[in-house]
Design a protein around this motif. Sequence first.
Motif, PDB file in Angstrom:
ATOM      1  N   VAL A  51       1.268  -1.328   0.076  1.00  0.00           N
ATOM      2  CA  VAL A  51      -0.423   0.008   0.111  1.00  0.00           C
ATOM      3  C   VAL A  51       0.337   1.179   0.172  1.00  0.00           C
ATOM      4  O   VAL A  51       0.887   1.866  -0.868  1.00  0.00           O
ATOM      5  N   GLU A  52       1.449   1.119   0.519  1.00  0.00           N
ATOM      6  CA  GLU A  52       2.703   2.589   0.946  1.00  0.00           C
ATOM      7  C   GLU A  52       3.162   2.755  -0.802  1.00  0.00           C
ATOM      8  O   GLU A  52       3.948   4.115  -1.081  1.00  0.00           O
ATOM      9  N   ALA A  53       4.233   1.752  -1.062  1.00  0.00           N
ATOM     10  CA  ALA A  53       4.122   2.076  -2.664  1.00  0.00           C
ATOM     11  C   ALA A  53       3.498   2.451  -3.677  1.00  0.00           C
ATOM     12  O   ALA A  53       4.112   2.870  -5.005  1.00  0.00           O
ATOM     13  N   TRP A  54       1.919   2.064  -3.564  1.00  0.00           N
ATOM     14  CA  TRP A  54       1.250   2.543  -4.725  1.00  0.00           C
ATOM     15  C   TRP A  54       0.000   3.708  -3.905  1.00  0.00           C
ATOM     16  O   TRP A  54      -0.739   4.078  -4.286  1.00  0.00           O
ATOM     17  N   LYS A  55       0.631   4.005  -3.140  1.00  0.00           N
ATOM     18  CA  LYS A  55      -0.632   5.655  -2.367  1.00  0.00           C
ATOM     19  C   LYS A  55      -0.517   6.773  -3.144  1.00  0.00           C
ATOM     20  O   LYS A  55      -1.696   6.730  -3.032  1.00  0.00           O
ATOM     21  N   ASN A  56       0.250   7.075  -3.564  1.00  0.00           N
ATOM     22  CA  ASN A  56       0.252   7.964  -4.488  1.00  0.00           C
ATOM     23  C   ASN A  56      -0.197   8.119  -5.413  1.00  0.00           C
ATOM     24  O   ASN A  56      -1.705   8.427  -5.906  1.00  0.00           O
ATOM     25  N   ASN A  61      -5.835   8.165  -8.428  1.00  0.00           N
ATOM     26  CA  ASN A  61      -6.760   7.563  -8.901  1.00  0.00           C
ATOM     27  C   ASN A  61      -8.324   8.428  -8.142  1.00  0.00           C
ATOM     28  O   ASN A  61      -9.557   8.488  -8.761  1.00  0.00           O
ATOM     29  N   PHE A  62      -8.106   8.438  -6.870  1.00  0.00           N
ATOM     30  CA  PHE A  62      -9.312   8.956  -6.250  1.00  0.00           C
ATOM     31  C   PHE A  62      -9.582  10.154  -6.337  1.00  0.00           C
ATOM     32  O   PHE A  62     -10.586  10.003  -6.980  1.00  0.00           O
ATOM     33  N   LYS A  68     -14.357  14.674 -11.570  1.00  0.00           N
ATOM     34  CA  LYS A  68     -14.970  13.664 -12.792  1.00  0.00           C
ATOM     35  C   LYS A  68     -16.777  14.048 -12.056  1.00  0.00           C
ATOM     36  O   LYS A  68     -17.633  14.151 -12.644  1.00  0.00           O
ATOM     37  N   ASN A  69     -16.806  13.178 -10.529  1.00  0.00           N
ATOM     38  CA  ASN A  69     -18.314  13.374 -10.310  1.00  0.00           C
ATOM     39  C   ASN A  69     -18.704  14.360  -9.974  1.00  0.00           C
ATOM     40  O   ASN A  69     -19.433  14.506  -9.645  1.00  0.00           O
TER      41      ASN A  69
END
Length: 71
Positions: A51-56, A61-62, A68-69
């Motif tokens: 998760v740490e590696a992918w957090k950014n 994406n969030f 967009k919403n």
Amino acid sequence: NSEIIQHGVNGCLPSTEDEWVDDISRLIESKECRIKMGNAGRQAVVDRYSVEAWKNTYVENFNRLTQKNQK
């Protein structure tokens, strides 16, 4: 998986039966090799897939989805 494993560093990528036997034998005979390779393998997974590696990427994406919403 050759994208994750570096042969002899964090795992083994044997391509022949003899290479399998050699690699397994080396691991059986050397506790130091097992520990070193196991630690390197775990670190490779943490560095690439935690998760740490992918957090950014998750946050980007969030943010993109919430923008967009709102439109």
